[in-house]
Design an enzyme around this catalytic site. Sequence first.
Site, PDB file in Angstrom:
ATOM      1  N   PHE A 227      -1.162   0.010  -0.290  1.00 48.53           N
ATOM      2  CA  PHE A 227      -0.790   1.318  -0.817  1.00 48.53           C
ATOM      3  C   PHE A 227       0.114   1.129  -2.040  1.00 48.53           C
ATOM      4  CE2 PHE A 227       1.450   5.382  -0.940  1.00 48.53           C
ATOM      5  CZ  PHE A 227       0.390   6.259  -0.798  1.00 48.53           C
TER       6      PHE A 227
ATOM      7  N   ASP B  41       4.192  -1.501   7.434  1.00 46.53           N
ATOM      8  CA  ASP B  41       4.115  -0.093   7.055  1.00 46.53           C
ATOM      9  C   ASP B  41       3.134   0.570   8.023  1.00 46.53           C
ATOM     10  OD1 ASP B  41       3.570   2.401   5.940  1.00 46.53           O
ATOM     11  OD2 ASP B  41       3.895   1.681   3.887  1.00 46.53           O
TER      12      ASP B  41
ATOM     13  N   TYR C 284       4.780  12.882   7.364  1.00 51.72           N
ATOM     14  CA  TYR C 284       3.946  14.054   7.047  1.00 51.72           C
ATOM     15  C   TYR C 284       2.463  13.834   7.292  1.00 51.72           C
ATOM     16  CZ  TYR C 284       3.881  11.457   2.591  1.00 51.72           C
ATOM     17  OH  TYR C 284       3.792  10.477   1.644  1.00 51.72           O
TER      18      TYR C 284
ATOM     19  N   ARG D 136     -12.927   9.737   1.658  1.00 53.01           N
ATOM     20  CA  ARG D 136     -12.165   9.377   2.855  1.00 53.01           C
ATOM     21  C   ARG D 136     -12.076  10.582   3.787  1.00 53.01           C
ATOM     22  NH1 ARG D 136      -5.802   7.765   2.663  1.00 53.01           N
ATOM     23  NH2 ARG D 136      -5.679   9.938   2.088  1.00 53.01           N
TER      24      ARG D 136
HETATM   25  C1  LIG Z   1       1.537   7.760   2.698  1.00 48.90           C
HETATM   26  C2  LIG Z   1       2.027   6.379   2.528  1.00 48.90           C
HETATM   27  C3  LIG Z   1       3.279   6.130   1.962  1.00 48.90           C
HETATM   28  C4  LIG Z   1       4.075   7.291   1.439  1.00 48.90           C
HETATM   29  O1  LIG Z   1       5.247   6.961   0.801  1.00 48.90           O
HETATM   30  P1  LIG Z   1       6.189   8.145   0.297  1.00 48.90           P
HETATM   31  O2  LIG Z   1       7.418   7.484  -0.084  1.00 48.90           O
HETATM   32  O3  LIG Z   1       6.299   9.130   1.409  1.00 48.90           O
HETATM   33  O4  LIG Z   1       5.510   8.813  -0.854  1.00 48.90           O
HETATM   34  C5  LIG Z   1       3.717   4.824   1.886  1.00 48.90           C
HETATM   35  N1  LIG Z   1       2.954   3.802   2.346  1.00 48.90           N
HETATM   36  C6  LIG Z   1       1.735   4.025   2.888  1.00 48.90           C
HETATM   37  C7  LIG Z   1       0.936   2.882   3.399  1.00 48.90           C
HETATM   38  C8  LIG Z   1       1.238   5.311   2.977  1.00 48.90           C
HETATM   39  O5  LIG Z   1       0.032   5.524   3.491  1.00 48.90           O
END
Ligand SMILES: *Cc1c(COP(=O)(O)O)cnc(C)c1O
Length: 407
Positions: free
Chosen positions: A125, A194, A219, A366
């Site tokens: 990500f 993560d 979220y 997706r």
């Molecule tokens: C959604 C997501 C994030 C989101 O990070 P934010 O700081 O909330 O924008 C981070 N890592 C992964 C793998 C995600 O899927």
Amino acid sequence: MTPEARAADFDAADPLAGYRERFTLPEGVIYLDGNSLGALPKATPAALARVVEQEWGEGLIRSWNSAGWFAMAGRVGAKIAPLIGAAPHEVIACDSTSVNLFKLIAAALQMRPGRKVVLSEPGNFPTDLYMIAGLEAQGLAERRLAQRDKLPEALDHDVALLMLTHAHYKTGALHDMAALTRAAHAAGALVLWDLSHSTGALPVDVNGVGADFAVGCGYKYLCGGPGAPAFAFVAERHQAALQQPLTGWFGHAAPFAFSDDYAGAPGIDRLQCGTPPVLGLAALEVGVDLIAEIGVGRLYEKSQALSEFFLECLMAQGIALELASPARSIERGSQLSFRHDNAYALCQALIARGVIGDFRAPDVLRLGFAPAYLSFTDIAAAARHMAEVLTSGEWQRPEFSQRAAVT
Ligand SMILES: *Cc1c(COP(=O)(O)O)cnc(C)c1O
């Protein structure tokens, strides 16, 4: 038997069918994007109204004590803990996933003096990779990326931290948390997982696999609302020595002693930085309570059944699409991704029919199968829409290829 008839049978036998009523879902929408922004629990507006009108409006500053605002980050964290196999005092709900990554990467680097490499994989990500880059620009880290099958051999004695996303955001492919954690530890490195696309959708056992750190998103499957606070896990064995760089006053052992000198709070509280977002935590708590009530084991079972059924429906309609997700459901999270040269237009054509999935550049459509509020009937209908969009060529209409700034 038609897919729709099979769906009706599955729905009738679905022990989670009743939970759909606990979410607000607009008429005419089949929501296959709960992995990006979870749906709204029906209890959230009233919970927020209570916090706003009574706790804030009436209680004012007193509510930090009388309404338990001080303890909220820890309380919500403790409720997330069992969803990921952590002990209650090992998780805190705070900041964004990005900020929590920053704190924990920096803390890990500090725990491995003489080592600077943070190892991850290309295509992780974006924010995960960017957060390493920021520390690299500060001269504190060195980013190393290795393809998933090459990760074990990339674990040499320069690696301070292995940082990976358990369920890949684009394909849903799962990493073997236990094996990779073991390999990293054998090389003397720490591990940060993560769990953004796992928490609330599939069982995770951070302590079972011996993970050092984890972060995750509030979220997505936890239904905490847009921009909900994220969470951070620090294994108990690391908590006393952990030094994170965002040494704000809410992570202080005694914030209201107003001392000139920082002294980190004992335990997970030292992960906090500034004043917690009480309204955001209040909304997140409702989502976490609901997901915990349903239970991750049951959610996982249903999500696997939903995605398998979707594939079966496509096949029944003679649709063959290239699957970007692992074909075996045990190897993927709660989503199916398809590769298509015109994935963007396909996604827009589906949205026009009320089937909301998302597009991930350059060529991935997706579809997320949030099991708490989707029915098998939704899945059969979504697959039928997809088959119609493809066979009619409807996706080729010019309006479906015009890109919006945010997709
Ligand atoms: C959604 C997501 C994030 C989101 O990070 P934010 O700081 O909330 O924008 C981070 N890592 C992964 C793998 C995600 O899927």
